[in-house]
Scaffold this motif. Structure first.
Motif, PDB file in Angstrom:
ATOM      1  N   PHE A 284      -3.396   3.966  -3.311  1.00  0.00           N
ATOM      2  CA  PHE A 284      -4.731   4.842  -2.468  1.00  0.00           C
ATOM      3  C   PHE A 284      -4.212   6.369  -1.956  1.00  0.00           C
ATOM      4  O   PHE A 284      -4.113   6.758  -2.000  1.00  0.00           O
ATOM      5  CB  PHE A 284      -5.371   4.126  -1.388  1.00  0.00           C
ATOM      6  CG  PHE A 284      -5.741   2.694  -2.637  1.00  0.00           C
ATOM      7  CD1 PHE A 284      -6.722   3.458  -3.010  1.00  0.00           C
ATOM      8  CD2 PHE A 284      -5.635   1.373  -2.344  1.00  0.00           C
ATOM      9  CE1 PHE A 284      -7.874   1.938  -3.624  1.00  0.00           C
ATOM     10  CE2 PHE A 284      -6.084   0.669  -2.662  1.00  0.00           C
ATOM     11  CZ  PHE A 284      -7.559   0.480  -3.152  1.00  0.00           C
ATOM     12  N   ALA A 285      -2.655   5.696  -1.591  1.00  0.00           N
ATOM     13  CA  ALA A 285      -2.171   6.822  -0.990  1.00  0.00           C
ATOM     14  C   ALA A 285      -1.986   8.535  -1.785  1.00  0.00           C
ATOM     15  O   ALA A 285      -1.725   9.526  -1.464  1.00  0.00           O
ATOM     16  CB  ALA A 285      -0.413   6.238   0.219  1.00  0.00           C
TER      17      ALA A 285
ATOM     18  N   ASP B  83       1.686   2.192  -2.126  1.00  0.00           N
ATOM     19  CA  ASP B  83       0.299   2.464  -1.766  1.00  0.00           C
ATOM     20  C   ASP B  83      -0.188   2.953  -2.401  1.00  0.00           C
ATOM     21  O   ASP B  83      -0.113   4.237  -2.583  1.00  0.00           O
ATOM     22  CB  ASP B  83       0.087   2.781  -0.291  1.00  0.00           C
ATOM     23  CG  ASP B  83      -1.381   3.067   0.580  1.00  0.00           C
ATOM     24  OD1 ASP B  83      -1.638   2.434  -0.728  1.00  0.00           O
ATOM     25  OD2 ASP B  83      -1.136   3.039   1.913  1.00  0.00           O
TER      26      ASP B  83
ATOM     27  N   LEU C 297       7.255  -1.846  -2.589  1.00  0.00           N
ATOM     28  CA  LEU C 297       5.692  -1.881  -2.562  1.00  0.00           C
ATOM     29  C   LEU C 297       5.022  -0.258  -2.674  1.00  0.00           C
ATOM     30  O   LEU C 297       5.911   0.364  -1.917  1.00  0.00           O
ATOM     31  CB  LEU C 297       5.416  -2.728  -0.821  1.00  0.00           C
ATOM     32  CG  LEU C 297       5.639  -3.966  -1.360  1.00  0.00           C
ATOM     33  CD1 LEU C 297       5.141  -4.255   0.474  1.00  0.00           C
ATOM     34  CD2 LEU C 297       5.286  -4.447  -2.195  1.00  0.00           C
TER      35      LEU C 297
END
Length: 114
Positions: A76-77, A74, A72
């Motif tokens: 946005f990070a 992230d 997975l």
């Protein structure tokens, strides 16, 4: 899986239907249908409204099968890190439209989409 998905929210049909089997094939037209590792990617990015969540499950798994781990990301990070480290590249990616095309003209039932 579809019944479980409906408990989360509406199921969005697409060119394969609401649910389908991912099975390895010698004449695969998609990396997902091979035994090769599938790195981080976004499925169905050529859709106007791509799915936000996909559910996968394994029907058969034994000691002779290797792999199958999920990774997975992230996003946005990643975007925040890119914005900090390379603001111009971030601005370009946020400003310049991208068009994605899927052309499986070799399929039994071709489904070009753009």
């Amino acid at each position: 899986v579809t019944r479980l998905a409906r408990r989360i929210g509406p199921v969005q049909p697409q060119i394969y239907g609401e649910a389908w089997d991912v099975v390895t094939s010698e004449r695969a037209i998609n990396l997902a249908y091979t035994g090769e590792p599938l790195g981080p990617h976004m499925d169905l990015c050529y859709y106007e409204s791509p799915p936000g969540l996909q559910l996968l499950h394994c029907l058969r798994f034994d000691e002779s099968i290797a792999g199958g781990e999920s990774t997975l990301i992230d996003a946005f990070a990643v975007a925040r890190a890119l914005r900090r480290s390379q603001p111009r590249a971030f601005a370009d990616l946020a400003r310049i439209p991208a068009t994605f095309l899927k052309d499986h003209s070799d399929r039994e039932e071709p489904a070009p989409q753009d």
